[in-house]
Scaffold this active site. Structure first.
Site, PDB file in Angstrom:
ATOM      1  N   ARG A  44      75.821  60.670 112.609  1.00 46.95           N
ATOM      2  CA  ARG A  44      76.502  59.411 112.329  1.00 46.95           C
ATOM      3  C   ARG A  44      77.941  59.666 111.895  1.00 46.95           C
ATOM      4  O   ARG A  44      78.198  60.561 111.085  1.00 46.95           O
ATOM      5  CB  ARG A  44      75.786  58.645 111.205  1.00 46.95           C
ATOM      6  CG  ARG A  44      74.522  57.963 111.670  1.00 46.95           C
ATOM      7  CD  ARG A  44      74.028  57.003 110.595  1.00 46.95           C
ATOM      8  NE  ARG A  44      72.682  56.554 110.861  1.00 46.95           N
ATOM      9  CZ  ARG A  44      72.372  55.503 111.629  1.00 46.95           C
ATOM     10  NH1 ARG A  44      73.341  54.792 112.191  1.00 46.95           N
ATOM     11  NH2 ARG A  44      71.119  55.162 111.812  1.00 46.95           N
ATOM     12  N   ASP A  45      78.850  58.842 112.419  1.00 45.05           N
ATOM     13  CA  ASP A  45      80.243  58.905 111.987  1.00 45.05           C
ATOM     14  C   ASP A  45      80.306  58.434 110.534  1.00 45.05           C
ATOM     15  O   ASP A  45      79.694  57.442 110.150  1.00 45.05           O
ATOM     16  CB  ASP A  45      81.110  58.010 112.880  1.00 45.05           C
ATOM     17  CG  ASP A  45      82.592  58.295 112.701  1.00 45.05           C
ATOM     18  OD1 ASP A  45      83.230  58.748 113.662  1.00 45.05           O
ATOM     19  OD2 ASP A  45      83.120  58.045 111.587  1.00 45.05           O
ATOM     20  N   ILE A  46      81.052  59.173 109.735  1.00 43.77           N
ATOM     21  CA  ILE A  46      81.129  58.890 108.297  1.00 43.77           C
ATOM     22  C   ILE A  46      81.880  57.585 108.009  1.00 43.77           C
ATOM     23  O   ILE A  46      81.662  56.963 106.959  1.00 43.77           O
ATOM     24  CB  ILE A  46      81.756  60.101 107.565  1.00 43.77           C
ATOM     25  CG1 ILE A  46      81.297  60.188 106.133  1.00 43.77           C
ATOM     26  CG2 ILE A  46      83.265  60.116 107.691  1.00 43.77           C
ATOM     27  CD1 ILE A  46      81.588  61.525 105.464  1.00 43.77           C
ATOM     28  N   GLU A  81      91.584  63.168 115.935  1.00 42.52           N
ATOM     29  CA  GLU A  81      91.899  63.783 114.631  1.00 42.52           C
ATOM     30  C   GLU A  81      91.198  65.126 114.472  1.00 42.52           C
ATOM     31  O   GLU A  81      91.740  66.029 113.839  1.00 42.52           O
ATOM     32  CB  GLU A  81      91.466  62.851 113.498  1.00 42.52           C
ATOM     33  CG  GLU A  81      92.353  61.616 113.382  1.00 42.52           C
ATOM     34  CD  GLU A  81      91.778  60.588 112.418  1.00 42.52           C
ATOM     35  OE1 GLU A  81      90.813  60.910 111.689  1.00 42.52           O
ATOM     36  OE2 GLU A  81      92.300  59.462 112.423  1.00 42.52           O
ATOM     37  N   VAL A  82      89.974  65.215 114.988  1.00 43.77           N
ATOM     38  CA  VAL A  82      89.204  66.453 114.848  1.00 43.77           C
ATOM     39  C   VAL A  82      89.250  67.197 116.184  1.00 43.77           C
ATOM     40  O   VAL A  82      88.782  66.679 117.216  1.00 43.77           O
ATOM     41  CB  VAL A  82      87.742  66.159 114.439  1.00 43.77           C
ATOM     42  CG1 VAL A  82      86.956  67.463 114.301  1.00 43.77           C
ATOM     43  CG2 VAL A  82      87.686  65.360 113.143  1.00 43.77           C
ATOM     44  N   HIS A 109      84.308  65.683 120.996  1.00 39.16           N
ATOM     45  CA  HIS A 109      83.219  64.808 120.582  1.00 39.16           C
ATOM     46  C   HIS A 109      83.266  63.496 121.352  1.00 39.16           C
ATOM     47  O   HIS A 109      84.343  62.995 121.676  1.00 39.16           O
ATOM     48  CB  HIS A 109      83.256  64.541 119.068  1.00 39.16           C
ATOM     49  CG  HIS A 109      84.585  64.059 118.571  1.00 39.16           C
ATOM     50  ND1 HIS A 109      85.635  64.912 118.324  1.00 39.16           N
ATOM     51  CD2 HIS A 109      85.036  62.815 118.282  1.00 39.16           C
ATOM     52  CE1 HIS A 109      86.675  64.212 117.886  1.00 39.16           C
ATOM     53  NE2 HIS A 109      86.336  62.939 117.868  1.00 39.16           N
ATOM     54  N   HIS A 146      82.375  59.620 121.134  1.00 40.98           N
ATOM     55  CA  HIS A 146      82.012  58.507 120.249  1.00 40.98           C
ATOM     56  C   HIS A 146      80.998  57.625 120.986  1.00 40.98           C
ATOM     57  O   HIS A 146      81.219  57.237 122.144  1.00 40.98           O
ATOM     58  CB  HIS A 146      83.233  57.643 119.925  1.00 40.98           C
ATOM     59  CG  HIS A 146      84.224  58.280 119.010  1.00 40.98           C
ATOM     60  ND1 HIS A 146      84.224  58.071 117.651  1.00 40.98           N
ATOM     61  CD2 HIS A 146      85.259  59.113 119.258  1.00 40.98           C
ATOM     62  CE1 HIS A 146      85.225  58.750 117.100  1.00 40.98           C
ATOM     63  NE2 HIS A 146      85.875  59.385 118.055  1.00 40.98           N
TER      64      HIS A 146
HETATM   65  P1  AMP Z   1      88.596  61.316 116.386  1.00 43.73           P
HETATM   66  O1  AMP Z   1      89.627  60.399 115.849  1.00 43.73           O
HETATM   67  O2  AMP Z   1      88.181  60.988 117.801  1.00 43.73           O
HETATM   68  O3  AMP Z   1      88.957  62.776 116.206  1.00 43.73           O
HETATM   69  O4  AMP Z   1      87.295  61.031 115.548  1.00 43.73           O
HETATM   70  C1  AMP Z   1      86.875  61.808 114.471  1.00 43.73           C
HETATM   71  C2  AMP Z   1      85.791  61.032 113.794  1.00 43.73           C
HETATM   72  O5  AMP Z   1      85.109  61.914 112.926  1.00 43.73           O
HETATM   73  C3  AMP Z   1      86.277  59.849 112.951  1.00 43.73           C
HETATM   74  O6  AMP Z   1      85.711  58.641 113.452  1.00 43.73           O
HETATM   75  C4  AMP Z   1      85.799  60.199 111.533  1.00 43.73           C
HETATM   76  O7  AMP Z   1      85.338  59.061 110.844  1.00 43.73           O
HETATM   77  C5  AMP Z   1      84.676  61.177 111.828  1.00 43.73           C
HETATM   78  N1  AMP Z   1      84.406  62.138 110.754  1.00 43.73           N
HETATM   79  C6  AMP Z   1      85.292  62.903 110.074  1.00 43.73           C
HETATM   80  N2  AMP Z   1      84.672  63.692 109.191  1.00 43.73           N
HETATM   81  C7  AMP Z   1      83.342  63.446 109.314  1.00 43.73           C
HETATM   82  C8  AMP Z   1      82.169  63.948 108.697  1.00 43.73           C
HETATM   83  N3  AMP Z   1      82.219  64.885 107.730  1.00 43.73           N
HETATM   84  N4  AMP Z   1      80.968  63.446 109.080  1.00 43.73           N
HETATM   85  C9  AMP Z   1      80.891  62.518 110.041  1.00 43.73           C
HETATM   86  N5  AMP Z   1      81.958  62.003 110.683  1.00 43.73           N
HETATM   87  C10 AMP Z   1      83.173  62.459 110.330  1.00 43.73           C
END
Ligand code: AMP
Length: 110
Positions: free
Chosen positions: A30-32, A94-95, A99, A101
């Site tokens: 799950r997205d946080i 951001e990450v 991944h 969504h």
């Molecule tokens: P993106 O902007 O596509 O890189 O999405 C990264 C997503 O990771 C965002 O929607 C964040 O809310 C989610 N996220 C960041 N850290 C965590 C975590 N520790 N557990 C779950 N989701 C996370």
């Protein structure tokens, strides 16, 4: 050496996550900060940073994520959903760990 992201740490169980699906190739959690009733992230266990890095040799990876998301939705009774890849910082990524969504206005059937 590849830079380790928060998703490396979730994959390697170094930090907790609400994991809803796992097999040898894929992890879904799950997205946080959920942006829909159901908001999951599907990641490959094999690290790729971004769709921007996909090559003919790794093109099966995003396809595999889509297939696992489709199977998950069917199994959980979700008939409608959105699948999104953010690509690169300017694309909202951001990450830097590939991944997918998975967003739905429907709840997961228990
Ligand atoms: P993106 O902007 O596509 O890189 O999405 C990264 C997503 O990771 C965002 O929607 C964040 O809310 C989610 N996220 C960041 N850290 C965590 C975590 N520790 N557990 C779950 N989701 C996370």
């Amino acid at each position: 050496m590849e830079e380790r992201t928060i998703f490396h740490r979730i994959r390697d169980k170094e930090i907790p996550a609400d994991i809803l699906f796992e097999d040898d190739e894929v992890l879904a959690f799950r997205d946080i900060h959920p942006k829909a009733q159901t908001h999951l992230l599907f990641i490959p266990k094999h690290f790729v940073a971004s769709i921007a890095d996909i090559t003919p040799e790794t093109v099966h990876i995003p396809g595999m994520l889509i297939l696992k998301a489709q199977e998950f939705a069917r199994e959980k009774g979700i008939s409608g959903y959105r699948l999104t890849f953010h690509v690169g910082k300017e694309g909202g990524q951001e990450v830097m760990y590939l991944h997918l969504h998975f967003l739905s206005d429907q709840k997961i059937a228990s």
